[in-house]
Design a protein around this motif. Structure first.
Motif, PDB file in Angstrom:
ATOM      1  N   PHE A  45       8.566 -47.465  48.439  1.00 12.98           N
ATOM      2  CA  PHE A  45       7.679 -46.065  48.153  1.00 12.98           C
ATOM      3  C   PHE A  45       8.374 -45.163  47.535  1.00 12.98           C
ATOM      4  CE2 PHE A  45       5.563 -42.290  49.660  1.00 12.98           C
ATOM      5  CZ  PHE A  45       4.141 -42.865  49.791  1.00 12.98           C
ATOM      6  N   ALA A  46       9.640 -45.017  47.957  1.00 10.34           N
ATOM      7  CA  ALA A  46      10.631 -44.036  47.006  1.00 10.34           C
ATOM      8  C   ALA A  46      10.533 -44.339  45.501  1.00 10.34           C
ATOM      9  CB  ALA A  46      11.808 -43.852  47.664  1.00 10.34           C
ATOM     10  N   ARG A  47      10.754 -45.516  45.304  1.00  5.88           N
ATOM     11  CA  ARG A  47      10.823 -46.000  43.849  1.00  5.88           C
ATOM     12  C   ARG A  47       9.482 -45.899  43.183  1.00  5.88           C
ATOM     13  NH1 ARG A  47      12.741 -52.332  42.405  1.00  5.88           N
ATOM     14  NH2 ARG A  47      12.462 -52.389  40.361  1.00  5.88           N
ATOM     15  N   GLY A  48       8.275 -46.297  43.860  1.00  5.47           N
ATOM     16  CA  GLY A  48       7.019 -46.028  43.259  1.00  5.47           C
ATOM     17  C   GLY A  48       6.608 -44.737  43.174  1.00  5.47           C
ATOM     18  N   ILE A  49       6.781 -43.739  43.932  1.00  2.62           N
ATOM     19  CA  ILE A  49       6.658 -42.332  43.798  1.00  2.62           C
ATOM     20  C   ILE A  49       7.600 -41.496  42.555  1.00  2.62           C
ATOM     21  CG2 ILE A  49       6.957 -40.045  44.888  1.00  2.62           C
ATOM     22  CD1 ILE A  49       4.634 -41.681  45.923  1.00  2.62           C
ATOM     23  N   ARG A  50       8.780 -42.032  42.291  1.00  3.63           N
ATOM     24  CA  ARG A  50       9.494 -41.833  41.183  1.00  3.63           C
ATOM     25  C   ARG A  50       8.759 -42.199  39.871  1.00  3.63           C
ATOM     26  NH1 ARG A  50      14.026 -42.482  44.680  1.00  3.63           N
ATOM     27  NH2 ARG A  50      14.138 -44.859  43.892  1.00  3.63           N
ATOM     28  N   GLU A  51       8.403 -43.332  39.954  1.00  2.00           N
ATOM     29  CA  GLU A  51       7.705 -43.886  38.716  1.00  2.00           C
ATOM     30  C   GLU A  51       6.147 -43.099  38.399  1.00  2.00           C
ATOM     31  OE1 GLU A  51       5.721 -48.132  37.216  1.00  2.00           O
ATOM     32  OE2 GLU A  51       6.979 -48.076  38.989  1.00  2.00           O
ATOM     33  N   VAL A  52       5.403 -42.865  39.679  1.00  2.00           N
ATOM     34  CA  VAL A  52       4.206 -41.778  39.463  1.00  2.00           C
ATOM     35  C   VAL A  52       4.499 -40.752  39.085  1.00  2.00           C
ATOM     36  CG1 VAL A  52       2.561 -40.781  40.765  1.00  2.00           C
ATOM     37  CG2 VAL A  52       3.058 -43.162  41.338  1.00  2.00           C
ATOM     38  N   ARG A  53       5.553 -40.050  39.413  1.00  2.83           N
ATOM     39  CA  ARG A  53       5.920 -38.920  38.770  1.00  2.83           C
ATOM     40  C   ARG A  53       6.326 -38.876  37.231  1.00  2.83           C
ATOM     41  NH1 ARG A  53       9.953 -36.764  43.686  1.00  2.83           N
ATOM     42  NH2 ARG A  53       8.306 -36.274  45.235  1.00  2.83           N
ATOM     43  N   ARG A  66      -1.403 -39.327  27.957  1.00  2.00           N
ATOM     44  CA  ARG A  66      -0.455 -39.665  28.969  1.00  2.00           C
ATOM     45  C   ARG A  66      -0.543 -41.242  28.691  1.00  2.00           C
ATOM     46  NH1 ARG A  66      -1.898 -36.109  34.502  1.00  2.00           N
ATOM     47  NH2 ARG A  66      -0.825 -34.487  33.747  1.00  2.00           N
ATOM     48  N   SER A  67       0.649 -41.721  29.127  1.00  2.07           N
ATOM     49  CA  SER A  67       0.618 -43.362  29.041  1.00  2.07           C
ATOM     50  C   SER A  67      -0.108 -43.920  30.196  1.00  2.07           C
ATOM     51  CB  SER A  67       2.043 -43.990  29.335  1.00  2.07           C
ATOM     52  OG  SER A  67       2.533 -43.378  30.497  1.00  2.07           O
ATOM     53  N   SER A  68      -0.840 -45.218  29.773  1.00  5.85           N
ATOM     54  CA  SER A  68      -1.471 -45.859  30.670  1.00  5.85           C
ATOM     55  C   SER A  68      -0.837 -46.338  31.759  1.00  5.85           C
ATOM     56  CB  SER A  68      -2.012 -47.012  30.018  1.00  5.85           C
ATOM     57  OG  SER A  68      -1.420 -48.029  29.491  1.00  5.85           O
ATOM     58  N   ARG A  69      -1.293 -46.433  32.966  1.00  4.04           N
ATOM     59  CA  ARG A  69      -0.507 -47.100  34.126  1.00  4.04           C
ATOM     60  C   ARG A  69      -1.721 -47.482  35.288  1.00  4.04           C
ATOM     61  NH1 ARG A  69      -0.780 -43.210  38.255  1.00  4.04           N
ATOM     62  NH2 ARG A  69      -1.256 -41.171  37.788  1.00  4.04           N
ATOM     63  N   LEU A  70      -1.192 -48.154  36.189  1.00  6.28           N
ATOM     64  CA  LEU A  70      -1.994 -48.505  37.157  1.00  6.28           C
ATOM     65  C   LEU A  70      -2.569 -47.221  38.373  1.00  6.28           C
ATOM     66  CD1 LEU A  70      -0.262 -51.917  38.446  1.00  6.28           C
ATOM     67  CD2 LEU A  70      -2.350 -51.823  37.364  1.00  6.28           C
ATOM     68  N   PRO A  71      -3.482 -47.538  38.958  1.00 13.91           N
ATOM     69  CA  PRO A  71      -3.814 -46.414  40.127  1.00 13.91           C
ATOM     70  C   PRO A  71      -2.437 -46.422  40.973  1.00 13.91           C
ATOM     71  CG  PRO A  71      -5.780 -47.949  39.653  1.00 13.91           C
ATOM     72  CD  PRO A  71      -4.520 -48.472  38.751  1.00 13.91           C
ATOM     73  N   ARG A  72      -2.785 -45.279  41.735  1.00 14.60           N
ATOM     74  CA  ARG A  72      -1.432 -45.208  42.607  1.00 14.60           C
ATOM     75  C   ARG A  72      -1.052 -46.185  43.573  1.00 14.60           C
ATOM     76  NH1 ARG A  72      -3.465 -39.163  44.207  1.00 14.60           N
ATOM     77  NH2 ARG A  72      -5.494 -40.487  44.355  1.00 14.60           N
TER      78      ARG A  72
END
Length: 506
Positions: A45-53, A66-72
């Motif tokens: 979760f911590a790793r993913g939230i940093r990626e979301v930010r 903005r770069s394309s990314r997966l939904p949260r």
């Protein structure tokens, strides 16, 4: 165990509450126990939230977009898979599910992290959608949330949410078809690429035999066919399997069961009860009326049965009934402590016991003498405190006796309207099956439990052994975890029991 990141604002706090349950559910599939699941979920979760930010703050150089990314949620789920792979590389693979470890070393895992053009078309197609469209498709199809709730979360009009979902599904199909054509194909796959598009457009179209045989042996083409065929109900499985990878279908089933449980409990969306529609049959007046009618009928039936039982003739005396009750409730920790012997002719010291003492020939305290000796024969007279110790409840250890088990309650994580906790029980003697009971004091409600089956009646919760952990050796431990909601004060539970007998806190 790593700590969760702190939300930066109210939007991110809502994100944490929305996504944590999904992350923990998938982490539980990926690990071999509840403790490892909690650790993997927190780290991922911590790793993913940093990626979301980072994705929210970043832009594509030279374009201003903005770069394309997966939904949260799928982004966080892939973070769980990536963290599990890092565990395997770091020598912590023993904490992971054995099937996941095999998958991590296979070619199927390499497809999710290899060159972009070789990744599953569902993963690429979801990335190609706008963020709002991708969120709508994932929440409705994989997380199985009701469309009115999804519309409110995304700021859409609930009246047109179904049409919007149909539009996004068709757009996702087109993206997957384009990505399939762009994928490197061998000479066997290329002739079927456009035929696959034509066959999957109509539910009435027949699949040619040669194409069916090809799909049975070609994994990339079969995945594409599942993404292109919007009818038949296969889209959720194609999304979950293509985006998450290992355990995608099992995760999908878990999310559907969780959604059904929330709806069955009378909560249409499981979270936004303040927006409930009184006309909704799930949580409206009709459902409440039916529930009240059922409870009234059950109460009448129980009253009739209780009256019938009270009128039935039974030959047991009070002392015999107490003796049998004490025998049936013998604790798993061992036999009841021996009570001091009392001579049959000894006068009673209690003002309320003469009648029962005279009917049984002994004071009511000596209901179950120890095997191999007769009370009052060749033994000294009891000490004055013997009668008070004999009043201990049958089936429980008397004062100074060892408890049948020890309980450790661990609050793993807590957020504004929910929390995660684990319970570890150490039993003194071997168990063939078990059930652990406890009571909440702040109105908490169990939402999900793993390594046990949960049942909650008011504030009282009963956790029953799962199929894989029914047996516990002497001195062994059993553990389970759960997610729950809370309001006001999240006080720890109390009144822990093992198979109906009190336990001490570790």
């Amino acid at each position: 165990m790593p700590d969760l990141l702190s939300p930066q604002d109210a939007t991110e706090a809502a994100l944490f509450s929305e996504c944590w349950d999904a992350v923990l559910s998938y982490a539980d599939l990926c690990t071999s126990g509840s403790a490892a699941a909690a650790h993997l979920a927190r780290e991922a979760f911590a790793r993913g939230i940093r990626e979301v930010r980072a994705a929210e703050a970043g832009t594509v150089r030279g374009t201003g977009r903005r770069s394309s990314r997966l939904p949260r949620i799928p982004l966080l789920l892939t973070a769980v898979r990536s963290t599990a792979a890092a565990w395997e590389d770091a020598g912590q693979g023993h904490r992971l599910d054995p099937d996941l470890r095999l998958w991590l070393h296979s070619d199927r895992a390499a497809r999710h992290t290899g060159p972009p053009r070789e990744r599953p078309v569902a993963l690429r197609g979801l990335r190609d959608l706008h963020q709002a469209d991708a969120e709508l498709l994932w929440l409705a199809e994989v997380e199985a949330l009701p469309l009115p709730l999804v519309a409110r979360r995304l700021g859409l009009d609930p009246a047109t949410a179904a049409d919007e979902l149909a539009r996004v599904s068709r757009l996702f199909r087109d993206r997957c078809h384009r990505n399939h054509l762009d994928s490197p194909m061998d000479d066997e796959c290329r002739p079927y690429a456009r035929l696959l598009d034509a066959v999957t457009r109509s539910p009435a179209a027949d699949t040619p035999g040669d194409l069916s045989r090809h799909l049975a042996t070609c994994v990339p083409c079969a995945e594409t066919a599942a993404c292109l065929r919007l009818h038949g109900g296969g889209l959720p499985g194609a999304l979950a399997g293509g985006v998450i990878g290992w355990g995608g279908l099992a995760y999908l089933e878990r999310r559907r069961r969780a959604a059904e449980a929330r709806l069955g409990a009378g909560r249409r969306d499981g979270a936004d009860t303040e927006h409930s529609d009184p006309a909704d049959p799930v949580d409206g007046t009709a459902g409440a009326r039916a529930a009240r009618t059922g409870l009234l009928a059950a109460a009448v039936l129980v009253s009739v049965l209780a009256l019938a039982v009270s009128l039935m003739p039974f030959g047991d005396t009070d002392a015999e009934s107490a003796t049998r009750s004490g025998t049936d409730r013998r604790p798993a920790a061992g036999p009841d402590p021996s009570l001091p012997p009392v001579p049959p002719a000894a006068p009673s010291t209690s003002t309320s016991a003469p009648a029962s003492a005279g009917s049984s020939g002994a004071p009511s305290g000596s209901r179950e003498p120890s095997a191999g000796r007769t009370p009052g024969r060749d033994e000294p007279a009891p000490a004055p405190q013997g009668i008070s110790s004999a009043t201990a409840a049958p089936g429980t250890a008397g004062p100074g006796g060892p408890p049948s088990c020890r309980i450790a309650y661990d609050l793993v994580n807590q957020w504004p309207d929910g929390f995660q906790a684990t319970v570890t029980v150490t039993a003194r003697e071997p168990l063939d099956s078990w059930r652990v009971g406890f009571s909440f004091r702040g109105g908490q409600r169990i939402l999900q439990m793993w390594d046990a089956t949960a049942r909650q009646d008011g504030s009282r919760v009963t956790a029953t052994a799962a199929d894989h952990n029914t047996s516990v050796p002497a001195g062994g431990k059993l553990a389970f975890g759960f997610l729950a909601s809370w309001r006001g004060t999240n006080a720890p539970p109390s009144g822990f029991t093992l198979n109906g007998r009190p336990c001490a806190k570790a």
